[in-house]
Write an enzyme that holds these catalytic residues in place. Structure first.
Site, PDB file in Angstrom:
ATOM      1  N   TYR A  61       0.815 -19.097  -3.030  1.00  0.00           N
ATOM      2  CA  TYR A  61       1.514 -17.989  -2.392  1.00  0.00           C
ATOM      3  C   TYR A  61       2.971 -18.382  -2.133  1.00  0.00           C
ATOM      4  CZ  TYR A  61      -3.215 -16.216  -2.169  1.00  0.00           C
ATOM      5  OH  TYR A  61      -4.475 -15.803  -2.510  1.00  0.00           O
ATOM      6  N   GLN A  90      -3.751 -16.748  10.414  1.00  0.00           N
ATOM      7  CA  GLN A  90      -3.009 -17.304   9.285  1.00  0.00           C
ATOM      8  C   GLN A  90      -1.979 -16.288   8.806  1.00  0.00           C
ATOM      9  OE1 GLN A  90      -4.620 -18.008   5.178  1.00  0.00           O
ATOM     10  NE2 GLN A  90      -4.413 -20.161   5.754  1.00  0.00           N
ATOM     11  N   ARG A 110      -0.833 -24.734   6.326  1.00  0.00           N
ATOM     12  CA  ARG A 110      -1.822 -25.150   5.325  1.00  0.00           C
ATOM     13  C   ARG A 110      -1.099 -25.420   4.003  1.00  0.00           C
ATOM     14  NH1 ARG A 110      -7.290 -22.326   2.752  1.00  0.00           N
ATOM     15  NH2 ARG A 110      -8.702 -23.877   3.619  1.00  0.00           N
ATOM     16  N   GLY A 160     -15.816 -23.195   4.856  1.00  0.00           N
ATOM     17  CA  GLY A 160     -15.604 -21.808   4.510  1.00  0.00           C
ATOM     18  C   GLY A 160     -16.907 -21.060   4.304  1.00  0.00           C
TER      19      GLY A 160
END
Length: 364
Positions: A186, A100, A233, A322
């Site tokens: 982000y 990622q 994502r 996760g």
């Protein structure tokens, strides 16, 4: 009837025997100095290679892209060599792994940037915290992020090129592909939202302008490594970190149209996963599915019942887990055989050594 989680499919060009993906999770265990992956990281990921796909923890594309202590990078030769340890170990176990790619934008702290402010589309104050090790105690703690400074257009183009270079580094490190982190507040996400991007130039204002950075990053990465090795994502319903935006859902839908036309490997949708978070509506799932016919991965507090529902309705093709993957290295086996899951130890998530990292046991 066979569980839809355990039906065969294809993901990023690879045949898979089930629909269980390992979600990206920050673990903050890279070697210092230099934020370099190590043999410990290789062991951790190799233990979980039975996933249909592993998506690594977010990895900064440049020193400027860093926002947390001890997170790995993918911009230096040492980091590329460290990641090669990881990909070799995962491939030896028969797994597939995407890295990622990450630029945190304003979700950072001057301590990571020689006292300089973090960067963002616009210089807007917000409420957000990052995990940073206190140099006086050696312990990690959550600290506030300051008001960032706004990026210039030239700097934005430099960051696009950083994404391109990081994608090439990923191929050199042996990854099967890359997932661009466009979620969780982000940098890519910041450009998409009116609450974090008040620019009046071609990177802000109208919806098309706010989408420009995402489009340029996708085009740069796909142009470098191929669309079939490029994924992203997104987090449509995120409201935390000052990201509540009244125009975000139509913006995401336009992004999805672009992603479908580009032919990316998959779309990864992260659902808000705190207790009072907005719900990912079924109507929006239907809108996404109507626009994106390539593989969709969903993530966010999924259990077997919820996974069966989302796959059974055709709203997704894969489900990412996760925390269950942290505590259960053999999660697909446990879910297939209805073996009880080991509990997750949250205090060992960020930083540390093998404890709470590689010492979780497989089912007997």
């Amino acid at each position: 009837m066979k569980s839809p989680l355990f039906t065969r499919s294809t993901l990023a060009g690879h045949a898979v025997s089930h629909r269980i993906v390992m979600a990206p999770m920050t673990r903050a265990r890279s070697a210092q100095p230099g934020d370099v992956p190590t043999s410990l990281n290789a062991r951790y990921y190799a233990q979980r290679a039975s996933a249909a796909l592993i998506v690594t923890e977010a990895s900064q594309i440049s020193p400027q892209g860093k926002g947390y202590s001890f997170t790995p990078g993918i911009y230096s030769p040492e980091q590329v060599a460290g990641w090669r340890l990881v990909t070799d170990a995962v491939h030896a176990e028969g797994g597939k792994i995407f890295v990622q790619l990450w630029h945190v934008g304003r979700m950072s702290h001057p301590d990571f940037h020689n006292g300089e402010l973090p960067v963002a589309p616009s210089a807007l104050p917000f409420q957000g915290q990052i995990w940073k090790v206190n140099p006086s105690t050696g312990l990690g703690e959550m600290v506030d992020s300051p008001t960032p400074r706004a990026l210039s257009r030239r700097e934005i183009q430099g960051i696009v090129e950083d994404f391109r270079a990081a994608a090439r580094n990923a191929m050199d490190a042996g990854f099967d592909g890359v997932e661009i982190h466009g979620a969780n507040g982000y940098l890519v996400d910041q450009f998409l939202r009116t609450t974090s991007n008040t620019r009046t130039d071609e990177y802000g204002g109208t919806r098309q302008n706010r989408l420009r950075f995402l489009r340029e990053v996708i085009n740069a990465v796909a142009g470098e490594v191929g669309a079939e090795r490029t994924a992203i994502r997104l987090a449509p319903f995120l409201t935390a970190r000052g990201m509540a935006c009244p125009d975000i859902l139509p913006t995401i839908l336009e992004a999805v149209d672009f992603l479908q036309a580009t032919g990316v490997a998959y779309l990864h949708l992260v659902e808000a996963d705190w207790n009072d978070a907005p719900q990912f509506t079924e109507a929006f799932r239907q809108q996404i599915r109507a626009r994106f016919r390539r593989p969709i991965i969903v993530a966010g507090h999924y259990d077997l019942e919820k996974a069966h529902w989302v796959l059974g309705h055709g709203y997704a093709d894969f489900v990412a887990f996760g925390h269950p993957f942290v505590a259960n290295p053999d999660l697909p086996h446990r879910l297939a055989e209805n073996i009880p899951l080991a509990p997750f130890e949250g205090e060992s998530l960020f930083g540390g050594d093998e404890r709470g990292y590689t010492d979780y046991q497989r089912a007997g």
